[in-house]
Design a protein around this motif. Sequence first.
Motif, PDB file in Angstrom:
ATOM      1  N   PRO A  25       0.790  -1.227   0.000  1.00 33.52           N
ATOM      2  CA  PRO A  25       0.000   0.000   0.000  1.00 33.52           C
ATOM      3  C   PRO A  25       0.828   1.286   0.000  1.00 33.52           C
ATOM      4  O   PRO A  25       0.453   2.252  -0.665  1.00 33.52           O
ATOM      5  N   LEU A  26       1.936   1.313   0.717  1.00 34.42           N
ATOM      6  CA  LEU A  26       2.741   2.533   0.752  1.00 34.42           C
ATOM      7  C   LEU A  26       3.426   2.794  -0.587  1.00 34.42           C
ATOM      8  O   LEU A  26       3.530   3.943  -1.016  1.00 34.42           O
ATOM      9  N   HIS A  27       3.857   1.753  -1.247  1.00 33.15           N
ATOM     10  CA  HIS A  27       4.449   1.922  -2.578  1.00 33.15           C
ATOM     11  C   HIS A  27       3.396   2.381  -3.574  1.00 33.15           C
ATOM     12  O   HIS A  27       3.675   3.205  -4.451  1.00 33.15           O
ATOM     13  N   ALA A  28       2.182   1.845  -3.439  1.00 37.03           N
ATOM     14  CA  ALA A  28       1.084   2.261  -4.324  1.00 37.03           C
ATOM     15  C   ALA A  28       0.716   3.724  -4.082  1.00 37.03           C
ATOM     16  O   ALA A  28       0.444   4.472  -5.025  1.00 37.03           O
ATOM     17  N   LEU A  30       2.743   6.056  -2.989  1.00 35.55           N
ATOM     18  CA  LEU A  30       3.832   6.852  -3.567  1.00 35.55           C
ATOM     19  C   LEU A  30       3.689   6.950  -5.087  1.00 35.55           C
ATOM     20  O   LEU A  30       3.863   8.035  -5.661  1.00 35.55           O
ATOM     21  N   ALA A  31       3.340   5.853  -5.737  1.00 35.08           N
ATOM     22  CA  ALA A  31       3.151   5.868  -7.190  1.00 35.08           C
ATOM     23  C   ALA A  31       1.997   6.787  -7.571  1.00 35.08           C
ATOM     24  O   ALA A  31       2.110   7.574  -8.518  1.00 35.08           O
ATOM     25  N   ALA A  32       0.894   6.721  -6.839  1.00 34.87           N
ATOM     26  CA  ALA A  32      -0.262   7.576  -7.134  1.00 34.87           C
ATOM     27  C   ALA A  32       0.087   9.051  -6.940  1.00 34.87           C
ATOM     28  O   ALA A  32      -0.287   9.901  -7.761  1.00 34.87           O
ATOM     29  N   ALA A  33       0.808   9.357  -5.871  1.00 36.52           N
ATOM     30  CA  ALA A  33       1.181  10.751  -5.610  1.00 36.52           C
ATOM     31  C   ALA A  33       2.114  11.289  -6.697  1.00 36.52           C
ATOM     32  O   ALA A  33       1.935  12.417  -7.166  1.00 36.52           O
ATOM     33  N   ASP A  64       7.085  -0.467 -11.448  1.00 39.35           N
ATOM     34  CA  ASP A  64       8.396  -0.542 -10.807  1.00 39.35           C
ATOM     35  C   ASP A  64       8.321  -0.194  -9.322  1.00 39.35           C
ATOM     36  O   ASP A  64       8.950  -0.859  -8.498  1.00 39.35           O
ATOM     37  N   LEU A  65       7.567   0.822  -8.980  1.00 37.31           N
ATOM     38  CA  LEU A  65       7.451   1.189  -7.565  1.00 37.31           C
ATOM     39  C   LEU A  65       6.702   0.127  -6.763  1.00 37.31           C
ATOM     40  O   LEU A  65       6.969  -0.054  -5.580  1.00 37.31           O
ATOM     41  N   GLN A  66       5.775  -0.559  -7.393  1.00 40.61           N
ATOM     42  CA  GLN A  66       4.990  -1.560  -6.678  1.00 40.61           C
ATOM     43  C   GLN A  66       5.763  -2.856  -6.483  1.00 40.61           C
ATOM     44  O   GLN A  66       5.722  -3.447  -5.427  1.00 40.61           O
ATOM     45  N   HIS A  67       6.444  -3.314  -7.510  1.00 40.93           N
ATOM     46  CA  HIS A  67       7.045  -4.639  -7.448  1.00 40.93           C
ATOM     47  C   HIS A  67       8.569  -4.636  -7.462  1.00 40.93           C
ATOM     48  O   HIS A  67       9.192  -5.612  -7.082  1.00 40.93           O
TER      49      HIS A  67
END
Length: 113
Positions: A25-28, A30-33, A64-67
Amino acid sequence: MTQLRAVAVAAFFLGIGMAGEPFAPLHALLAAALLLLFAVALEPRSSPLIIFLFALAGVLLACDLQHGEIYPGTGIVALGLGGLAASSFGRRTAPAVVAALGTVVGAGIFLLL
């Protein structure tokens, strides 16, 4: 909603969907922001080329940020989103359609992988 914001929403869900499990969730977040920040920054200069490149980079960035890896198929999905978003630039209902298609396809891919 503008075209770039719709592409940001679609790129987020497609990137998360292509990354698959496990969901971070935190990586997601960050990607959304980052995607929304870039979308707002690029809005005054939007053109079909900028929208295409933003869609391409957005899907790859979210994956990339998620996985931590970018799978080869992610580039194909990113090219498809970029082509759809660039070809529909300037149409009145395009942002809603692009965001909805990206959300539905991305969620479907996430549930399948």
